[in-house]
Write an enzyme that holds these catalytic residues in place. Sequence first.
Site, PDB file in Angstrom:
ATOM      1  N   TRP A 247       6.316  -6.330  -3.442  1.00 56.30           N
ATOM      2  CA  TRP A 247       7.030  -5.677  -2.337  1.00 56.30           C
ATOM      3  C   TRP A 247       7.785  -6.692  -1.498  1.00 56.30           C
ATOM      4  O   TRP A 247       8.920  -6.446  -1.070  1.00 56.30           O
ATOM      5  CB  TRP A 247       6.072  -4.834  -1.489  1.00 56.30           C
ATOM      6  CG  TRP A 247       5.540  -3.671  -2.280  1.00 56.30           C
ATOM      7  CD1 TRP A 247       4.259  -3.503  -2.726  1.00 56.30           C
ATOM      8  CD2 TRP A 247       6.295  -2.551  -2.770  1.00 56.30           C
ATOM      9  NE1 TRP A 247       4.169  -2.335  -3.455  1.00 56.30           N
ATOM     10  CE2 TRP A 247       5.396  -1.735  -3.494  1.00 56.30           C
ATOM     11  CE3 TRP A 247       7.626  -2.159  -2.664  1.00 56.30           C
ATOM     12  CZ2 TRP A 247       5.796  -0.540  -4.116  1.00 56.30           C
ATOM     13  CZ3 TRP A 247       8.027  -0.975  -3.273  1.00 56.30           C
ATOM     14  CH2 TRP A 247       7.116  -0.185  -3.988  1.00 56.30           C
TER      15      TRP A 247
ATOM     16  N   ASP B 277       5.844  -6.024   6.710  1.00 52.79           N
ATOM     17  CA  ASP B 277       5.707  -4.744   5.992  1.00 52.79           C
ATOM     18  C   ASP B 277       4.218  -4.445   5.892  1.00 52.79           C
ATOM     19  O   ASP B 277       3.521  -4.996   5.056  1.00 52.79           O
ATOM     20  CB  ASP B 277       6.343  -4.853   4.606  1.00 52.79           C
ATOM     21  CG  ASP B 277       6.080  -3.621   3.742  1.00 52.79           C
ATOM     22  OD1 ASP B 277       5.406  -2.684   4.207  1.00 52.79           O
ATOM     23  OD2 ASP B 277       6.552  -3.613   2.586  1.00 52.79           O
TER      24      ASP B 277
ATOM     25  N   LYS C 126      -0.053   6.002   3.093  1.00 51.39           N
ATOM     26  CA  LYS C 126      -1.372   5.430   2.821  1.00 51.39           C
ATOM     27  C   LYS C 126      -2.319   5.774   3.985  1.00 51.39           C
ATOM     28  O   LYS C 126      -3.126   6.680   3.867  1.00 51.39           O
ATOM     29  CB  LYS C 126      -1.281   3.923   2.590  1.00 51.39           C
ATOM     30  CG  LYS C 126      -0.548   3.560   1.294  1.00 51.39           C
ATOM     31  CD  LYS C 126       0.814   3.016   1.583  1.00 51.39           C
ATOM     32  CE  LYS C 126       1.449   2.219   0.465  1.00 51.39           C
ATOM     33  NZ  LYS C 126       1.566   2.841  -0.836  1.00 51.39           N
TER      34      LYS C 126
HETATM   35  N1  PMP Z   1       5.858  -1.917   0.781  1.00 52.04           N
HETATM   36  C1  PMP Z   1       4.584  -1.789   0.372  1.00 52.04           C
HETATM   37  C2  PMP Z   1       3.598  -2.859   0.734  1.00 52.04           C
HETATM   38  C3  PMP Z   1       4.205  -0.672  -0.376  1.00 52.04           C
HETATM   39  O1  PMP Z   1       2.947  -0.539  -0.797  1.00 52.04           O
HETATM   40  C4  PMP Z   1       5.166   0.312  -0.691  1.00 52.04           C
HETATM   41  C5  PMP Z   1       4.831   1.567  -1.462  1.00 52.04           C
HETATM   42  N2  PMP Z   1       3.763   1.554  -2.266  1.00 52.04           N
HETATM   43  C6  PMP Z   1       6.479   0.115  -0.257  1.00 52.04           C
HETATM   44  C7  PMP Z   1       6.781  -0.985   0.483  1.00 52.04           C
HETATM   45  C8  PMP Z   1       7.555   1.131  -0.549  1.00 52.04           C
HETATM   46  O2  PMP Z   1       7.342   2.154   0.341  1.00 52.04           O
HETATM   47  P1  PMP Z   1       8.233   3.463   0.363  1.00 52.04           P
HETATM   48  O3  PMP Z   1       7.989   4.161  -0.922  1.00 52.04           O
HETATM   49  O4  PMP Z   1       7.676   4.177   1.571  1.00 52.04           O
HETATM   50  O5  PMP Z   1       9.645   3.068   0.537  1.00 52.04           O
END
Ligand code: PMP
Length: 363
Positions: A106, A175, A199
């Site tokens: 991520w 994040d 989550k």
């Molecule tokens: N950052 C992290 C740490 C995640 O776990 C996730 C989704 N699993 C995301 C970003 C992406 O999030 P979204 O689908 O809400 O854009």
Amino acid sequence: DVRDMSRVYNFSAGPAALPLEVLEQIRHDIPDWQGSGMSVMEVSHRSKDFMAVAARAESTFRDLLGISSDYSVLFPQGGATLQMAMAPLNLTRKEDTVDYVITGSWGKKAANEAKKFCNVNIAADASDKNFTYIPAEVGWQRSDNAAYLHFTPNETIAGVEFHFVPAGDVPLVADMSSTILSRPIDVDRFGVIYAGAQKNIGPAGITVVIVRNDLLERVRPNNPHLMTWKAYAESDSMTNTPPTFAWYVADLVFQWLKAQGGIEAIAEVNQRKAAKLYKAIDESSFYSNPVAVDARSWMNVPFVLADAKLDAVFLEESLAAGLANLKGHRSVGGMRASIYNAVPEAAVDALIDFMADFENRKT
Ligand code: PMP
């Protein structure tokens, strides 16, 4: 075992388990919300009743995390992924440099997004060891003049979590999608915190951004309105029609968390859940987790079986035992148990018992 007969223990990484009490409240509320004769999905976001939900969600969230009035709390759409673009657009000009610490997929995605908008310096990158550790802070190659430092306090896929906050005066942009509300945080150490909801907050479709007010002024001229934090801050996130149902559920989750005793109380449970699961993995020669002990996530616990040929039968039998969504991410393989706030300690106990039994039968 307090499980409703038809429910499983859900270890999904996200969208993830919600508290049963919240689901029951939703079911109760749907046809006739607060005596209105309508569901919450059918009322104006500007109605007095909905505005009260929105306001209570924000104030409870602020209380839970101890967020001061120096910060705005925003509820945009677009998930954490949109924030990966909004951070550089709201905090930099294109000639600026930003630092990224990459400890998983991520963070890498966030850095690649930022590269479209400004100069990105990769201060540290743990991909050399398949994202199983956090590079020592002393070795980070930080720029002198970074507009901010971005990191991912919990990487959901490899299960790597910071148990410290990086040093320095540069605004930290974090994040926190898969760690927010799992443990106390010192918000004042951060410039911006963002998280997708699906989550520890509620259903997908809403996002939470905590931003220090002085940083709102850094936005680029002509930035799209819906990608401008300041626009959300000035409109109580009613910039356009917000995801009202998701916001309403998030509020119920915040009330639930408060009723559990708040963040300190849930953190104690979370730490205990994680510790017993890692202990079971470490004490077995059949299961293993490759993450450095000081960087192990409280929320996402990946583990592999000694014999990957048993993965399919493990998944089949665990599901039959009422333990759902244990399949690991394809980039890591094996299993992953996501044990967010709404996953009860009894679920972790049941998983540990199942794992021991499976190991006994297969070795
Ligand atoms: N950052 C992290 C740490 C995640 O776990 C996730 C989704 N699993 C995301 C970003 C992406 O999030 P979204 O689908 O809400 O854009």
